[in-house]
Each structure stands twice: as C-alpha cells, then as structure tokens.
Design a protein around this motif. Structure first.
Motif, PDB file in Angstrom:
ATOM      1  N   ALA A   9     -10.932  22.109 -64.705  1.00  0.00           N
ATOM      2  CA  ALA A   9     -10.325  23.438 -64.839  1.00  0.00           C
ATOM      3  C   ALA A   9      -9.042  23.340 -65.662  1.00  0.00           C
ATOM      4  O   ALA A   9      -7.944  23.505 -65.155  1.00  0.00           O
ATOM      5  CB  ALA A   9     -10.053  24.025 -63.466  1.00  0.00           C
ATOM      6  N   ASP A  10      -9.171  23.055 -66.939  1.00  0.00           N
ATOM      7  CA  ASP A  10      -8.054  22.913 -67.862  1.00  0.00           C
ATOM      8  C   ASP A  10      -7.792  24.270 -68.520  1.00  0.00           C
ATOM      9  O   ASP A  10      -8.685  24.811 -69.188  1.00  0.00           O
ATOM     10  CB  ASP A  10      -8.414  21.866 -68.917  1.00  0.00           C
ATOM     11  N   PRO A  11      -6.604  24.851 -68.375  1.00  0.00           N
ATOM     12  CA  PRO A  11      -6.334  26.167 -68.982  1.00  0.00           C
ATOM     13  C   PRO A  11      -6.480  26.182 -70.502  1.00  0.00           C
ATOM     14  O   PRO A  11      -6.760  27.220 -71.082  1.00  0.00           O
ATOM     15  CB  PRO A  11      -4.888  26.465 -68.583  1.00  0.00           C
ATOM     16  N   SER A  85      -8.171  33.624 -73.315  1.00  0.00           N
ATOM     17  CA  SER A  85      -9.112  32.823 -72.540  1.00  0.00           C
ATOM     18  C   SER A  85      -8.443  31.794 -71.643  1.00  0.00           C
ATOM     19  O   SER A  85      -9.101  31.172 -70.822  1.00  0.00           O
ATOM     20  CB  SER A  85     -10.112  32.135 -73.469  1.00  0.00           C
ATOM     21  N   SER A  86      -7.139  31.613 -71.764  1.00  0.00           N
ATOM     22  CA  SER A  86      -6.470  30.627 -70.912  1.00  0.00           C
ATOM     23  C   SER A  86      -6.534  31.015 -69.439  1.00  0.00           C
ATOM     24  O   SER A  86      -6.364  30.176 -68.563  1.00  0.00           O
ATOM     25  CB  SER A  86      -5.023  30.444 -71.353  1.00  0.00           C
ATOM     26  N   HIS A  87      -6.829  32.273 -69.143  1.00  0.00           N
ATOM     27  CA  HIS A  87      -6.937  32.736 -67.760  1.00  0.00           C
ATOM     28  C   HIS A  87      -8.296  32.405 -67.149  1.00  0.00           C
ATOM     29  O   HIS A  87      -8.502  32.627 -65.967  1.00  0.00           O
ATOM     30  CB  HIS A  87      -6.710  34.245 -67.690  1.00  0.00           C
ATOM     31  N   TYR A  88      -9.234  31.905 -67.952  1.00  0.00           N
ATOM     32  CA  TYR A  88     -10.588  31.668 -67.488  1.00  0.00           C
ATOM     33  C   TYR A  88     -10.845  30.223 -67.092  1.00  0.00           C
ATOM     34  O   TYR A  88     -11.984  29.796 -67.026  1.00  0.00           O
ATOM     35  CB  TYR A  88     -11.599  32.073 -68.558  1.00  0.00           C
ATOM     36  N   ALA A  89      -9.833  29.467 -66.839  1.00  0.00           N
ATOM     37  CA  ALA A  89     -10.001  28.049 -66.540  1.00  0.00           C
ATOM     38  C   ALA A  89     -10.606  27.864 -65.152  1.00  0.00           C
ATOM     39  O   ALA A  89      -9.976  28.149 -64.141  1.00  0.00           O
ATOM     40  CB  ALA A  89      -8.667  27.325 -66.624  1.00  0.00           C
TER      41      ALA A  89
END
Length: 174
Positions: A9-11, A85-89
């Motif tokens: 789960a890497d942002p 898309s950084s919120h989709y980690a």
C-alpha cells in the motif's frame, strides 16, 4: 508458469501507474505541439523577413501558443493523475499464469487473458500490457523477484511481444 507477488500500500504507486498509462495515451499531444510550435516560429520568422507581419503574425503566434500548451498538456495530466491517485493506496497483488493476468487491489479484482493481449511495451518500471490498441494494465517489474521477471520476460518474448532476452529471436517491442 505461475508468478505471484504482492503490491504494498504505497501512496506513490497508483500515481506511477497512472503516469505510465497516461504517458502512452498522451504522447501524441507532445508531437503535435512541437510541430505546431516549430511551424509557428518559422512562420513568424518568414513573415517578418518578407514584411507580412501584420497579416500572418497573429496566426503564427497562435500556433506557437497552442503548440506550447499542447506540449504541456501531457505533463499536466500526469501531475494531476499522480496527485489524485495517491489517495487510492491499498494492498494488492498479481497472480500471473500461462492463461491470464489476475490483479487484485483491496476488495476489487480483475483479469486479462493473454489471448487478448496484442503487445507489451517496456518502461523503466513497468511492462505496459495492451489489449487492442489501448494500454489495459501494467505489470510492475521491480516488485517481482528477478527470477520471476526473467520467466515472464521469456514468456512474453516467446509470444513476440518483447525482444528475446538474448536478442536473437522476436521482433522489437511495438
């Protein structure tokens, strides 16, 4: 062949995937922009040399501006994709067999049959898998073990989607 690996789960990971897929789709805007900017600049230079500046300059200036905006469109879309898309980690994974690529991300899962794949392109971090003319998914090489990456590379080379590891068989990637 059976390759299985996890995606942490890497942002930053969803942003890199979005940027890789968008760069393929948006590359033509950069080319068109460069041609427009160059044609506009040449038009400006020629119009000033022949004294046509009053009539041609607005058109040529517009071409330069539109060309520059077109060249900046791709980086802007990639920046927005990374930021959104950084919120989709979420944790996920890949399960790759001779028949298909199965991907899971959080509670979602999906797959692509190898029979539908038409080409694979290589970037520094991913293999971009195409179904038809559209990029469908990416396979992250750096998250795989070296042995699994070589196994998958040999499999894709045997189907002529990538050049052979030794460089002796198969056409270059399309």
């Amino acid at each position: 062949m059976h390759i299985r690996f996890d995606v942490p789960a890497d942002p930053a990971y969803p942003g890199r995937v979005a940027a890789a897929l968008n760069s393929v789709r948006l590359r033509r805007y950069g080319y068109v922009g460069a041609v427009l900017a160059a044609a506009g600049a040449i038009g400006l230079a020629v119009s000033r040399g022949f004294g046509w500046g009053d009539r041609i300059s607005p058109l040529c200036t517009s071409m330069v501006v539109v060309g520059l905006l077109s060249m900046l469109y791709s980086p802007w879309v990639q920046w927005r994709a990374r930021r959104r898309s950084s919120h989709y980690a979420v944790e996920g994974g890949y399960d790759i067999t001779d028949d298909n690529i199965m991907m899971r991300s959080g509670s979602e899962s999906g797959g692509i049959a190898w029979d539908g794949v038409t080409q694979v392109r290589e970037t520094a971090e991913f293999w971009i898998v195409y179904v038809g003319r559209m990029p469908a998914t990416v396979i992250p090489r750096r998250l795989m073990s070296a042995g699994d990456a070589e196994t998958l590379r040999a499999f894709m080379a045997s189907r002529s989607w990538l050049p052979d590891v030794a460089g002796s068989d198969g056409p270059p990637s399309r």
